[in-house]
Enzyme design. Structure first.
Site, PDB file in Angstrom:
ATOM      1  N   TRP A 104       0.841  -1.205   0.000  1.00 13.99           N
ATOM      2  CA  TRP A 104       0.000   0.000   0.000  1.00 13.99           C
ATOM      3  C   TRP A 104       0.871   1.249   0.000  1.00 13.99           C
ATOM      4  CZ3 TRP A 104      -4.443  -0.901  -1.825  1.00 13.99           C
ATOM      5  CH2 TRP A 104      -5.148  -2.065  -1.502  1.00 13.99           C
ATOM      6  N   ASP A 174      -1.222   6.736   6.388  1.00 13.21           N
ATOM      7  CA  ASP A 174      -2.318   5.838   6.037  1.00 13.21           C
ATOM      8  C   ASP A 174      -2.510   4.907   7.233  1.00 13.21           C
ATOM      9  OD1 ASP A 174      -3.985   3.859   5.066  1.00 13.21           O
ATOM     10  OD2 ASP A 174      -2.809   3.457   3.254  1.00 13.21           O
ATOM     11  N   LYS A 198     -11.810  -1.782   7.236  1.00 14.06           N
ATOM     12  CA  LYS A 198     -10.968  -2.694   8.000  1.00 14.06           C
ATOM     13  C   LYS A 198     -11.393  -2.691   9.462  1.00 14.06           C
ATOM     14  CE  LYS A 198      -8.514  -2.994   4.216  1.00 14.06           C
ATOM     15  NZ  LYS A 198      -7.377  -2.226   3.766  1.00 14.06           N
TER      16      LYS A 198
HETATM   17  C1  LIG Z   1      -7.019  -1.697   2.391  1.00 13.15           C
HETATM   18  C2  LIG Z   1      -5.990  -0.660   2.389  1.00 13.15           C
HETATM   19  C3  LIG Z   1      -5.948   0.351   1.413  1.00 13.15           C
HETATM   20  C4  LIG Z   1      -6.933   0.411   0.271  1.00 13.15           C
HETATM   21  O1  LIG Z   1      -8.166   0.794   0.734  1.00 13.15           O
HETATM   22  P1  LIG Z   1      -9.411   1.082  -0.242  1.00 13.15           P
HETATM   23  O2  LIG Z   1     -10.386   1.704   0.711  1.00 13.15           O
HETATM   24  O3  LIG Z   1      -9.849  -0.235  -0.783  1.00 13.15           O
HETATM   25  O4  LIG Z   1      -8.970   2.013  -1.288  1.00 13.15           O
HETATM   26  C5  LIG Z   1      -4.969   1.314   1.515  1.00 13.15           C
HETATM   27  N1  LIG Z   1      -4.065   1.299   2.512  1.00 13.15           N
HETATM   28  C6  LIG Z   1      -4.081   0.333   3.463  1.00 13.15           C
HETATM   29  C7  LIG Z   1      -3.044   0.361   4.544  1.00 13.15           C
HETATM   30  C8  LIG Z   1      -5.026  -0.668   3.437  1.00 13.15           C
HETATM   31  O5  LIG Z   1      -5.034  -1.616   4.378  1.00 13.15           O
END
Ligand SMILES: *Cc1c(COP(=O)(O)O)cnc(C)c1O
Length: 362
Positions: A104, A174, A198
């Site tokens: 990511w 993030d 998540k």
């Molecule tokens: C799942 C995830 C993403 C992507 O998320 P989306 O909402 O599907 O765009 C980005 N960064 C991390 C750390 C993730 O776990």
């Protein structure tokens, strides 16, 4: 209550607290005497306004978000933040430094390259992302518009054990897969963002916590939806927000507050993760590749060292109602995502399955 539910170890979308699902069920056809479902409600109605306002207030309370930060409910998931961040922040030196600690983090970095001078400040790729680099201010360009990190690496199962010092450059993180699992000092960050599917709510929304001085600097060519200022000025209501997802997020915030807040949640999360890693470390069959102090308490990655055996593990676990234990398609092995909503019994059941599997596959 027993609904014949499985324990879902998926990295996302993932489990929601059963109590929240029950509340959502009870509210589904007639939300608190309004005679309608939240799904049908005008986002401008006073009933909905009180839902989104309470959600924001509870999140502020849970994370102790300072007053000089805006909380934005946005669509497009965390992925859209990969472009919104450079679009809004790469406006002075047009330089940004990225720390690459997993897939990511790398995707975020690739997206930012479209907008300016992106440099990799550090990476753990040479060691298959099994650790978090030790970073100091000197690792970053003094004039960078921002530094980006991925605080919890969902696919490789690592997590920053500290908040890097980035000097004057705002730190953007993030936190998609760890938000609400630990106390963080929000004032150390310029922006924290997270896709909600998540650890918060069903898919359909990202939350961005943005320091006010980082809002309002996007160029005129910035698409309207991508400009933080538009969302900040309109209370996340410039256009129709993901109403139902925000409502469920609000119920999850209430649930965590009732548990005792982030500290209480964190204590449970640590207890679940410790049990699982302790067992893996004591076992002859399984190994967890991530360096001890950098291990995620949300995503626990482990392998047997034999791909065929890993596949058998995932298939047999599924028969026991322990689903989605396969590692990400890019790395294989196993991954148990044990987010806030995974009951402790789920982890106990997993460990007991792992013990049986180890005995039967000597
Ligand atoms: C799942 C995830 C993403 C992507 O998320 P989306 O909402 O599907 O765009 C980005 N960064 C991390 C750390 C993730 O776990």
């Amino acid at each position: 209550m027993n609904y014949d539910r499985v324990y879902n170890f998926s990295a996302g979308p993932s489990m929601l607290p059963e109590k929240v699902l029950e509340q959502v069920r009870d509210d589904l056809l007639n939300y608190k005497g309004t005679g309608e479902s939240v799904m049908e409600m005008s986002h401008r109605s006073k009933e909905y306004m009180s839902i989104i306002e309470a959600a924001e207030a509870d999140l502020r309370d849970l994370l102790a978000i300072p007053d000089n930060y805006k909380v934005l409910f946005l669509q497009g998931g965390a992925t859209t933040q990969f472009s919104m961040v450079p679009l809004n922040l790469m406006t002075k030196s047009h330089k940004a430094d990225y720390v690459v600690t997993g897939s990511w983090a790398k995707k975020a970095m690739k997206e930012a390259k479209k907008y300016g001078d992106v440099r990799i400040a550090a990476s753990s790729e040479e060691d298959t992302f099994t650790y978090i680099p030790e970073l100091t201010k000197d690792d970053f360009r003094a004039d960078a518009d921002y530094v980006h990190i991925c605080f919890n690496n969902t696919i490789y199962g690592s997590h920053y054990p500290y908040i890097p010092d980035t000097g004057d450059a705002p730190l953007v993180a993030d936190m998609s897969s760890c938000i609400l699992s630990e106390k963080v000092d929000v004032s150390r960050f310029g922006i924290i963002y997270a896709g909600v599917q998540k650890n918060i709510a069903p898919a359909g929304c990202a939350i961005a916590i943005v320091r006010e001085d980082l809002i309002g600097n996007a160029p005129e060519s910035c698409p309207v939806y991508m400009d933080y200022a538009i969302h900040a000025e309109n209370g996340s209501m410039y256009n129709t927000p993901p109403c139902f997802t925000i409502y469920v997020a609000g119920e999850v915030f209430k649930y965590i507050k009732a548990l005792g807040g982030i500290d209480a949640m964190h204590e449970i999360d640590v207890r679940k993760a410790k049990k699982l890693y302790d067992y893996i470390d004591s076992s002859d069959l399984y190994t967890a590749p991530v360096r001890d102090k950098d291990r995620s308490i949300m995503n626990c990655v482990f392998v047997t060292g034999d791909e065929a055996l890993d596949k058998k593990f995932v298939a047999e676990a599924k028969e026991q109602g322990l689903i989605n234990l396969n590692g990400h398609r890019s790395i294989g092995g196993m991954r148990a995502s044990i987010y806030n909503a995974m009951p402790e019994e789920g982890v106990d059941k997993l460990i007991s399955f792992m013990q049986d599997f180890e005995k039967n596959n000597k």
